[in-house]
Design a protein around this motif. Structure first.
Motif, mmCIF file in Angstrom:
data_model
loop_
_atom_site.group_PDB
_atom_site.id
_atom_site.type_symbol
_atom_site.label_atom_id
_atom_site.label_comp_id
_atom_site.label_asym_id
_atom_site.label_seq_id
_atom_site.Cartn_x
_atom_site.Cartn_y
_atom_site.Cartn_z
ATOM 1 N N ARG A 1 0.834 -1.174 -0.010
ATOM 2 C CA ARG A 1 0.059 -0.022 0.109
ATOM 3 C C ARG A 1 0.473 0.936 -0.002
ATOM 4 O O ARG A 1 0.609 2.227 -0.690
ATOM 5 C CB ARG A 1 -1.004 0.058 1.181
ATOM 6 N N LEU B 1 2.079 2.020 -3.368
ATOM 7 C CA LEU B 1 1.143 2.760 -4.304
ATOM 8 C C LEU B 1 0.515 3.960 -3.828
ATOM 9 O O LEU B 1 -0.350 4.625 -4.595
ATOM 10 C CB LEU B 1 -0.337 1.518 -4.163
ATOM 11 N N GLY B 2 1.347 4.588 -2.916
ATOM 12 C CA GLY B 2 1.037 6.109 -2.524
ATOM 13 C C GLY B 2 1.019 7.067 -3.700
ATOM 14 O O GLY B 2 0.106 7.965 -3.634
ATOM 15 N N GLY B 3 1.696 6.703 -4.641
ATOM 16 C CA GLY B 3 1.875 7.846 -5.866
ATOM 17 C C GLY B 3 0.964 7.199 -7.056
ATOM 18 O O GLY B 3 1.093 7.834 -8.127
ATOM 19 N N VAL B 4 0.018 6.419 -6.802
ATOM 20 C CA VAL B 4 -0.835 5.778 -7.879
ATOM 21 C C VAL B 4 -2.105 6.222 -7.748
ATOM 22 O O VAL B 4 -2.822 6.148 -6.508
ATOM 23 C CB VAL B 4 -0.770 4.136 -7.807
ATOM 24 N N HIS C 1 -10.254 0.906 -5.813
ATOM 25 C CA HIS C 1 -9.173 0.502 -4.743
ATOM 26 C C HIS C 1 -9.509 -0.816 -4.176
ATOM 27 O O HIS C 1 -8.735 -1.642 -4.127
ATOM 28 C CB HIS C 1 -9.291 1.474 -3.539
ATOM 29 N N MET D 1 -8.719 -3.616 -6.545
ATOM 30 C CA MET D 1 -7.360 -3.482 -6.955
ATOM 31 C C MET D 1 -6.495 -4.311 -5.699
ATOM 32 O O MET D 1 -5.692 -5.229 -6.164
ATOM 33 C CB MET D 1 -6.991 -2.417 -7.427
ATOM 34 N N LEU D 2 -6.784 -3.944 -4.573
ATOM 35 C CA LEU D 2 -6.058 -4.223 -3.462
ATOM 36 C C LEU D 2 -6.273 -5.713 -3.103
ATOM 37 O O LEU D 2 -5.243 -6.534 -2.751
ATOM 38 C CB LEU D 2 -6.272 -3.512 -2.199
#
Lengths: 768, 160
Positions: free
Chosen positions: B126, B129-132, B139, B142-143
């Motif tokens: 996670r 993925l902070g910049g996505v 979400h 996807m997660l």
């Protein structure tokens, strides 16, 4: 070559459907440009369906897929009605030369329009009945003795005939039969099932063709140069400033529209960045700090949705009037991909590949801007980045067409992030004021609400280029707003924008069309000219109004010391709203009690629950959402932990697709509730990228979402994509109140606003 | 314009481009790849993500001349519709897309984290993925898809 005839002759051109066909280039997939009728007659069956000689069924629709699942659901619909496997159906979406004009794909209208007893659904049912009659006539059998399955009709004595043997490669030459019968939900084998979305493999492997991937032979690349702020006009353009860029072919200046065309994307980007333009500033913008007060002082066009005529008298005489003022900021579509389009404009015809929601209106506007006859313009829809309404897709299509016409070659135009964010048609900012009072029995006796809505431009429709930035820069005016007083409400009660709370009886001239019990009621709307372009953003005005209405309902409920579920039920008589509220409460194990939660902690992290519901657009979808949140009293950060939603959209076409829409809607609503707000200074919008406009990224810890479908028997299919998002900010706001006693009356729920609400609550309870 | 040799998805390609041109434009316009897409042009959203040397790179801000010998892998370099990579299969199984525009950033970032550390925790993934950005807010799915794929890599990591 005539594109439609190609499909009839050779299903092979399109290959039988498979995930792979979604990876085919739109150039090959859509056939050649040639003569085409201006209006593909929607009354004719051949406008909607064709059975090819190889048995492939091609269906044509004017409602397209942006990622909301319409491609899969409409393919299911056609397969269901024609009793064939999904793999036999090829769906062509929103190509103005070959698919019927169904206007704009928006407003949760695709399901009501195409999944009941008209349009695509009626065409498919007509085709099935026609095929059965053809077989019956061939054999001399009574038609009710025949069955259709998997593209084969079976008659008495086991004889059978395929669809292609009956009609393959030929036209039906029939009109849609108004009496054709849809297969009922009990008979469904394809529709109503969680069919995996057909675009999955192509998407996950990077092979799906987005508008951004469309490439046309001899194509050039364009960029636009937008003004530095609202209302700025071109003073001069220094063409020499970009002379050093080798591949730059043309600088296009038309009134205040400026664009560049170059051999490569890189050169176009450099030219757009480096072109020296002097602009004359437009008028100064109203300050953001006191914008809502400014808004309430502007001249306005007024509308009364309902007015029982007694609210002033009753409120004057009441001792316990509850008042509240809610505000909602401008928000953005903020598509993750900056908009893009490809246009190929020749001297006598034009083709535009576009991700617009409005292929047919876009054709009409392009014909105006290019000065070409309507019949010479073809718009081919190709999916873009999720749009959620009127993002930059329309503007970029017009701009690409202007640039292509100027150079006489195909041009691909890619907006920059700033082009997209500074100039999109924003979701409207609003102020909503409520006044109400309770009767001695604790019920609401009178409720008056008044709102101020910002508006400038909109979808361009068929004849209003100035409704978006491209048209305005080219000298077209946006739709005028004529200030004037409201006329008394007349005719049928309508609640298209959910202006009127669900609890109003909605009585006009003796007829009551609302879903509630409150008869002393007034809803007055002031539409005010916006300093920025506005337009439909997922749940347009419905989310703003529902936030204010459903939160104020809880303020009244707190005043009455009642449970928020029970209090709602006492003021409702719409069975479907009642149905979703009860279903959500049951699924969430809602325990009746008064809000805020008793004896809340004064430190640490506190939690609460809140409910909100909506009768979307007055009859186009029903939702009730229960949000559970945790609020950190030290940091004032709000974190939703669980959502339970009950949704009634009539018969569900694809439960998996619907869940995907619900989950996305709620989380998008949560992002809008918690962090999203457009900012500006005295000249321009300053939210121009992902550092200046907030959105919850993928590292945000997501709450659990549970969804329950409520499906009353015998009702038509209605909207589903916008109901869940509509109730999300209100449910979160009500949960924050439950957790803390603090009432949030403005979005987004930033720590600053939460902190202010907590201070106000402490003052109110004498604890300050 | 200058000829530049690139290795993309296992193939050597020579392109004649301005060496300062962002890699993204070369991948989409010269090589016809559809996986990496223009989102912001400022490395803020992840739509243009590719993998180079095991790390995720934002191709919209990387000049093509800076690529050098490093192989570039795009979303289509992982697998095909007929034979998807296991992480792509997990996304297919979970239906983890709405519009799907952001998928290069989501899938390649998660893959790069798990390639580098097959035992990476949900928290590690996670954070990466902070910049996505996904504006359809897919979400949850996807997660879930990433977790499903991560379960298999973690299992391998445990056995190894």
């Amino acid at each position: 070559m005539h594109a439609r005839r190609d499909f009839l002759k050779a299903g092979a051109l399109l290959v039988s459907f498979s995930a792979a066909s979604l990876t085919v280039s739109s150039l090959e997939g859509q056939g050649q440009f040639d003569t085409h009728p201006s209006h593909i007659d929607p009354k004719k069956l051949d406008s909607w369906l064709a059975v090819a000689a190889d048995g492939t069924i091609t269906a044509y629709t004017g409602k397209c897929d942006f990622g909301q699942g319409m491609f899969t659901a409409q393919t299911q619909l056609v397969a269901e009605e024609l009793c064939v496997a999904i793999s036999r159906v090829k769906l062509i979406q929103c190509d103005t030369s070959i698919a019927p004009d169904q206007g704009t794909t928006s407003g949760s209208q695709s399901t009501p329009t195409n999944f009941n007893s008209q349009n695509l659904a009626l065409a498919a049912a007509t085709a099935r009945e026609t095929l059965l009659s053809l077989a019956a006539r061939k054999w001399g059998d009574p038609v009710d003795q025949l069955t259709a399955a998997d593209g084969v009709i079976t008659g008495t004595g086991g004889r059978h005939v395929t669809y292609e043997e009956l009609i393959g490669g030929r036209r039906f030459n029939l009109v849609l039969s108004p009496t054709a019968t849809r297969r009922s939900p009990e008979q469904w084998t394809v529709l109503g099932k969680p069919v995996p979305s057909l675009d999955r493999s192509a998407l996950m492997t990077g092979q799906f063709e987005f508008i951004h991937s469309v490439r046309v032979p001899h194509m050039l690349h364009g960029r636009v140069v937008r003004p530095p702020g609202m209302g700025a006009k071109v003073a001069s353009v220094d063409r020499g400033s970009v002379q050093h860029i080798a591949g730059l072919l043309k600088i296009v200046v038309r009134k205040d529209f400026i664009g560049v065309v170059a051999e490569t994307q890189y050169e176009a980007m450099l030219a757009a960045r480096q072109l020296a333009v002097r602009w004359n500033d437009g008028p100064e913008l109203p300050s953001q700090k006191d914008f809502f007060e400014h808004l309430q002082r502007q001249p306005s066009k007024d509308t009364l949705s309902v007015d029982s005529g007694d609210v002033e008298r009753l409120l004057d005489g009441a001792t316990n009037v509850v008042r509240a003022r809610y505000t909602y900021p401008y928000q953005m579509h903020g598509s993750v991909g900056a908009s893009c389009a490809v246009a190929d404009v020749k001297s006598d015809k034009a083709t535009i590949w576009s991700a617009t929601q409005s292929a047919y209106p876009t054709r009409s506007i392009a014909s105006t801007l290019l000065n070409l006859p309507l019949d010479s313009v073809r718009v081919i829809y190709v999916r873009g980045s999720g749009c959620y309404g009127l993002n930059g897709a329309d503007a970029v299509s017009f701009d690409a067409a202007i640039l292509s016409q100027a150079v006489g070659r195909p041009v691909r135009l890619q907006f920059s992030r700033e082009d997209e964010m500074m100039w999109e048609n924003l979701g409207a900012a609003c102020v909503i004021e409520h006044r109400a009072s309770l009767a001695p029995d604790g019920r609401i006796a009178v409720w008056d609400r008044e709102d101020w809505v910002t508006s400038l431009g909109n979808r361009p429709g068929y004849d209003r280029p100035g409704n978006v930035i491209s048209g305005m820069l080219l000298g077209y005016e946006p739709e005028p707003l004529q200030p004037g007083p409201a006329k008394p409400p007349a005719g049928k009660f309508r609640n298209q924008s959910n202006t009127v709370p669900s609890y109003f009886a909605g009585c006009i001239e003796g007829g009551c069309g609302g879903g509630g019990t409150i008869r002393s009621e007034r809803a007055l709307t002031h539409t005010v000219r916006s300093p920025f372009f506005t337009g439909p953003l997922r749940s347009p005005l419905r989310i703003q109004n529902t936030f204010a209405n459903e939160c104020f309902m809880n303020e009244l409920c707190a005043q009455a010391k009642a449970d928020p579920v029970d209090f709602r039920l006492r003021h409702l008589d719409n069975a479907r709203v009642i149905g979703v509220i009860k279903a959500a409460a049951r699924a969430a194990n809602w325990e009746p009690r008064v809000s805020p939660a008793p004896n809340p902690s004064k430190t640490g992290v506190v939690s609460g629950r809140g409910i909100a519901c909506v009768d979307y657009e007055g009859g186009n979808g029903y939702a009730a959402l229960i949000a559970e949140v945790a609020v950190d009293l030290a940091t004032c950060l709000v974190r939703p932990t669980r959502f339970v939603v009950a949704l009634d959209c009539g018969p569900v076409s694809n439960p998996d697709g619907l869940r995907n829409q619900i989950e996305g809607g709620i989380l998008q609503g949560m992002s809008r509730a918690l962090v999203e707000e457009v900012t500006w200074d005295n000249r321009r919008i300053t939210s121009t990228d992902w550092e200046t406009y907030n959105s919850l990224h993928l590292d945000y810890e997501m709450p659990a979402i549970e969804s329950v479908f409520v499906t009353p028997e015998g009702v038509p299919a209605i909207g589903a994509g916008e109901t869940a998002i509509t109730v999300t900010p209100a449910a979160i706001g009500n949960a924050i109140f439950d957790a803390t006693g603090g009432r949030l009356r403005g979005l987004p729920f930033t720590p600053q606003r939460v902190s202010a609400a907590l201070r106000e609550a402490r003052r109110g309870s004498g604890l300050a | 314009m200058k000829p530049i040799r690139l290795k993309v998805n296992g193939q050597h390609r020579t392109v004649n481009v301005d060496p300062d041109s962002p890699l993204l434009f070369v991948l989409s316009d010269e090589l016809g790849l559809r996986g990496p897409r223009f989102g912001c042009g400022m490395a803020q959203c992840g739509s243009c993500t590719v993998i180079m040397g095991g790390r995720v790179v934002r191709s919209c801000v990387m000049p093509v001349k800076a690529v050098g010998e490093e192989e570039v892998t795009t979303l289509e370099g992982l697998g095909t519709p007929a034979k998807p990579h296991p992480i792509q299969q997990a996304f297919i199984d979970e239906g983890a897309a709405q519009c799907g525009f952001c998928l290069s950033g989501v899938i390649l970032t998660a893959k790069a984290v798990l390639d580098g550390n097959p035992g990476a925790s949900d928290e590690d993934i996670r954070t990466a993925l902070g910049g996505v950005l996904c504006r359809c807010f897919t979400h949850t799915r996807m997660l879930r898809a990433i977790r499903k794929y991560a379960d298999t890599t973690r299992e391998h990591a445990r056995k190894a």
